[in-house]
Design a protein around this motif. Structure first.
Motif, mmCIF file in Angstrom:
data_model
loop_
_atom_site.group_PDB
_atom_site.id
_atom_site.type_symbol
_atom_site.label_atom_id
_atom_site.label_comp_id
_atom_site.label_asym_id
_atom_site.label_seq_id
_atom_site.Cartn_x
_atom_site.Cartn_y
_atom_site.Cartn_z
ATOM 1 N N ILE A 104 25.677 24.921 37.463
ATOM 2 C CA ILE A 104 25.251 26.306 37.285
ATOM 3 C C ILE A 104 25.989 27.177 38.287
ATOM 4 C CG2 ILE A 104 23.273 27.878 37.128
ATOM 5 C CD1 ILE A 104 23.007 25.432 35.304
ATOM 6 N N LEU A 105 26.568 28.271 37.810
ATOM 7 C CA LEU A 105 27.182 29.264 38.687
ATOM 8 C C LEU A 105 26.330 30.529 38.623
ATOM 9 C CD1 LEU A 105 29.383 30.521 40.475
ATOM 10 C CD2 LEU A 105 30.706 30.977 38.397
ATOM 11 N N THR A 106 25.533 30.748 39.663
ATOM 12 C CA THR A 106 24.708 31.947 39.713
ATOM 13 C C THR A 106 25.518 33.107 40.273
ATOM 14 O OG1 THR A 106 23.906 31.331 41.907
ATOM 15 C CG2 THR A 106 22.566 30.652 40.019
ATOM 16 N N GLY B 42 24.411 33.445 50.018
ATOM 17 C CA GLY B 42 25.522 32.618 50.456
ATOM 18 C C GLY B 42 25.107 31.287 51.035
ATOM 19 N N SER B 43 23.792 31.062 51.144
ATOM 20 C CA SER B 43 23.299 29.826 51.761
ATOM 21 C C SER B 43 22.811 28.805 50.738
ATOM 22 C CB SER B 43 22.154 30.145 52.740
ATOM 23 O OG SER B 43 21.011 30.642 52.050
ATOM 24 N N PHE B 44 22.978 29.108 49.450
ATOM 25 C CA PHE B 44 22.417 28.247 48.407
ATOM 26 C C PHE B 44 23.498 27.388 47.741
ATOM 27 C CE2 PHE B 44 19.647 31.946 48.750
ATOM 28 C CZ PHE B 44 18.407 31.349 48.909
ATOM 29 N N GLU C 266 27.124 29.356 44.112
ATOM 30 C CA GLU C 266 26.574 30.703 44.284
ATOM 31 C C GLU C 266 27.696 31.731 44.463
ATOM 32 O OE1 GLU C 266 23.586 33.240 47.259
ATOM 33 O OE2 GLU C 266 24.260 31.226 47.829
ATOM 34 N N ASP C 267 27.779 32.665 43.536
ATOM 35 C CA ASP C 267 28.712 33.782 43.663
ATOM 36 C C ASP C 267 27.979 34.924 44.367
ATOM 37 O OD1 ASP C 267 30.410 35.917 43.469
ATOM 38 O OD2 ASP C 267 30.739 35.768 41.309
ATOM 39 N N SER C 268 28.231 35.051 45.661
ATOM 40 C CA SER C 268 27.586 36.081 46.479
ATOM 41 C C SER C 268 28.528 37.238 46.779
ATOM 42 C CB SER C 268 27.097 35.475 47.805
ATOM 43 O OG SER C 268 26.165 34.462 47.581
ATOM 44 N N SER C 269 29.524 37.422 45.924
ATOM 45 C CA SER C 269 30.564 38.424 46.182
ATOM 46 C C SER C 269 30.004 39.801 46.509
ATOM 47 C CB SER C 269 31.505 38.523 44.977
ATOM 48 O OG SER C 269 32.212 37.315 44.795
#
Length: 390
Positions: free
Chosen positions: A143-145, A187-189, A171-174
């Protein structure tokens, strides 16, 4: 009313040591990747709470390297959100894998954990500890969230699901540096996460991105792939893997380091700008403001409102004619021309994403935005709806 100076949609905030660091680099004549890149990586990983960080040339290259180094390959499937900047889904295609979309929550705008569960039951068979797509026969690997617009997914449920079925979580936290959910930082997941530093983000390096992880083996592979497949133990001109040139210069990293040193102040100011908008626009009944959550602290990548799609284009034109930058955010990925051509997607496939995309409009928002500018934007929004019947 019209201001002479255009109010941009976003803006940079250079109030730290950016010039000082750049001057030091210019004086040293050592501008390639080095000291400042390592300092930036160290600062970012500590801020997010990860063990390892690799600075790269963009958020897109960060996503690609994270997936590639994690073993995502031809004919794998990755579930992700159709409501995002296109790079999140494209990075899956770069690995010769396939994106499989799940619609979003109408409030957070992030991938819906409930619809994710429904999709797994409906579209996949769980056999030999693997999810196999009933139609394509491809294996689902992860999964890419996407932490869209600074909001975060329900990571407690999504992480538990991934652990239960041995799926990788990326995790995409962009767009979410500084955001938190239940006290846990964006960013920690998952196995790894990425940030992007384009000038419209919370901090900027001009262009740039970063991959973060707690997995040392994954970190070393990403670091090697960034630099043409070299490893630190190999002799010069020895390339152990098929790598890429996703390096950055210390010029870029120096700007990022100065920005990171000011991150708390930047986030504080962005929160204040957002709060002023909520106050200025709270009585405009023709719009809907972003949802707020008790357990989510949004770092405000941008500020957006929802309006009736019948007047959306007129509204955007009206603001732009008065030197107020405004535009739609985002266009559904599944309705992008080449996605429709490749996968036969059509309107109606992901109705929540489509509805949000039709109604969501970005208005000017940046760290150094002052009250007078916000007041001007708000007054013009009110003026538009006083003269335009829905």
């Amino acid at each position: 009313m019209k201001t002479e100076k255009r109010i941009p949609l976003s803006g940079v905030y250079f109030k730290g040591k950016e010039k000082e660091y750049l001057n030091k680099i210019m004086d040293s004549e050592m501008i390639s990747m080095g000291f400042y890149t390592e300092k930036f990586e160290e600062f970012l990983k500590k801020k997010v709470g990860r063990k390892y960080c690799v600075m790269v040339s963009s958020g897109t290259s960060a996503l690609f390297l994270l997936l590639k180094a994690s073993g995502i390959k031809e004919n794998d499937e990755i579930i992700t959100s159709p409501f995002s900047f296109i790079a999140s889904a494209n990075s899956i295609l770069y690995c010769n894998a396939y994106p499989s979309f799940v619609d979003i929550q109408p409030d957070t705008l992030c991938l819906s954990e409930n619809l994710l569960k429904e999709k797994l039951k409906k579209d996949y068979i769980y056999r030999d500890k693997r999810f196999i797509n009933k139609k394509t026969k491809r294996v689902l690997k992860g999964i890419l969230t996407v932490d869209i617009l600074g909001n975060l997914c329900n990571y407690e449920k999504i992480e538990n699901l991934c652990k239960e079925y041995d799926l990788l979580l990326f995790e995409d936290s962009s767009e979410a540096l500084g955001s938190k959910i239940d006290g846990k930082k964006a960013g920690s997941f998952g196995l790894g996460s990425v940030f992007a530093f384009y000038p419209n983000k919370q901090i900027t390096t001009g262009e740039g991105g970063a991959v973060l992880t707690d997995d040392r083996k994954l970190f070393l592979m990403i670091k090697s792939l960034r630099n043409q497949g070299r490893t630190e133990t190999d002799k010069y001109f020895i390339h152990r893997y098929l790598g890429y040139n996703f390096r950055v210069t210390d010029l870029v990293s120096a700007i990022g380091l100065a920005q990171m040193e000011n991150l708390d102040l930047i986030l504080k100011k962005r929160k204040e700008v957002a709060q002023r908008y909520f106050k200025l626009l709270e009585n405009v009944k023709e719009i809907r403001l972003p949802s707020l959550f008790n357990n989510i602290e949004n770092s405000w990548f941008l500020f957006y409102i929802f309006i009736n799609k019948k007047v959306r284009d007129r509204f955007i034109l009206y603001l732009n004619e008065r030197n107020i930058s405004s535009r739609r955010y985002f266009y559904p990925i599944h309705l992008q021309p080449f996605y429709k051509k490749m996968f036969s997607y059509k309107k109606g496939d992901f109705p929540i994403t489509e509805k949000i995309s039709e109604e969501l409009v970005a208005i000017p928002f940046y760290t150094g935005m002052n009250f007078k500018e916000q007041e001007y934007v708000s007054e013009n929004i009110k003026e538009f709806f006083s003269t335009n019947i829905l």
